[in-house]
Design an enzyme around this catalytic site. Sequence first.
Site, PDB file in Angstrom:
ATOM      1  NE  ARG A 168      -4.078  -1.885   2.242  1.00 12.74           N
ATOM      2  CZ  ARG A 168      -5.255  -1.776   1.633  1.00 12.74           C
ATOM      3  NH1 ARG A 168      -5.551  -0.654   0.986  1.00 12.74           N
ATOM      4  NH2 ARG A 168      -6.139  -2.751   1.661  1.00 12.74           N
ATOM      5  CG  HIS A 180      -5.942   0.423  -3.125  1.00 13.49           C
ATOM      6  ND1 HIS A 180      -5.501  -0.851  -2.828  1.00 13.49           N
ATOM      7  CD2 HIS A 180      -7.133   0.564  -2.491  1.00 13.49           C
ATOM      8  CE1 HIS A 180      -6.392  -1.443  -2.045  1.00 13.49           C
ATOM      9  NE2 HIS A 180      -7.378  -0.610  -1.822  1.00 13.49           N
ATOM     10  NE  ARG A 186      -9.753   2.634  -1.446  1.00 17.78           N
ATOM     11  CZ  ARG A 186      -9.769   2.717  -0.126  1.00 17.78           C
ATOM     12  NH1 ARG A 186     -10.376   3.742   0.465  1.00 17.78           N
ATOM     13  NH2 ARG A 186      -9.183   1.799   0.615  1.00 17.78           N
ATOM     14  CG  HIS A 225     -12.905   0.854  -1.063  1.00 22.20           C
ATOM     15  ND1 HIS A 225     -12.154   0.224  -0.097  1.00 22.20           N
ATOM     16  CD2 HIS A 225     -13.736   1.714  -0.399  1.00 22.20           C
ATOM     17  CE1 HIS A 225     -12.495   0.693   1.100  1.00 22.20           C
ATOM     18  NE2 HIS A 225     -13.457   1.587   0.942  1.00 22.20           N
TER      19      HIS A 225
END
Length: 357
Positions: free
Chosen positions: A83, A176, A170, A119
């Site tokens: 991440r 991400h 994101r 997501h």
Amino acid sequence: MEKGMDVLHDFGIQSTHYLQVNYQDSQDWFILVSVIADLRNAFYVLFPIWFHLREAVGIKLLWVAVIGDWLNLVFKWILFGQRPYWWVMDTDYYSNTSVPLIKQFPVTCETGPGSPSGHAMGTAGVYYVMVTSTLSIFRGRKRPTYRFRCLNILLWLGFWAVQLNVCLSRIYLAAHFPHQVVAGVLSGIAVAETFRHIQSIYNASLKKYFLITFFLFSFAIGFYLLLKGLGVDLLWTLEKARRWCERPEWVHIDTTPFASLLKNVGTLFGLGVTLNSSMYRESCKGKLSKWFPFRLSCIVVSLILLHLFDSLKPPSQTELIFYTLSFCKSAAVPLASVSLIPYCLARVFDQPDKKSL
């Protein structure tokens, strides 16, 4: 391979930095998009609406959400995705240059691996179901008309606009990398398209629901134990999150892989129990089921009660208790919205008829 991934990750970091610097005024919007794109809204909002409008669509939506999120968990355990918010602090890639400054937010510090994006995958799958189902309803068996073609274009434009906003959100939030959100969108669409061709989910027995739930749970646990036995720590991301998250209170246990697993199997098990219950047959299959005011009442009451129910957070001090209560809470969502609430409302609507007799 590692150098190639470092270049890919660096591109993601530069993308995040660019968005955060040039679109600071959009911070609240991106946070809102990320909150709305949380799969919890598919269970607590979209499912009760669609189920009471078109039962088959509601059932398919829940299956796609659950199986998609379960596959997302397995993919994450296999792919070991980083991440941005921890990679940029943990890597040696910037040893000879200054480390790009990346902001963190209350919704940044998720604790699971990053690839593919949950997501993006969840939103793509759920919204794909809604778009294709809506088009199927309006098209029927007739030849496509001009209005239908316009609707088709508008819905797909809306679909891709949603996906673009979720992906940018994101990336902006440093949750991400770009390749992870793209992989999430493609995976979500693939899951939803697969379920367009599976008809057995609409009349599955309680036994089938139980066996599938048991398989999903046991496979995930077995896979975890197998890799752990081989010396692979699948919870490595927890240490990364706790170490590099800006604020400890931003690290939430409900974003761990096991929390996701228990929510999914709980939801699917609850749906199976509900669809095979007598309360469901008496209310959703009774004489009131086709009466629109009754269905609208079921939607409104479900949304209100599920919103209140969602505000109840299981205690997170003890992980075993938290996971157990998460399973029970998730199972209660379809139980409440599909059987308990319609059953109680059916009794209320039936009262005037009984008094007139």
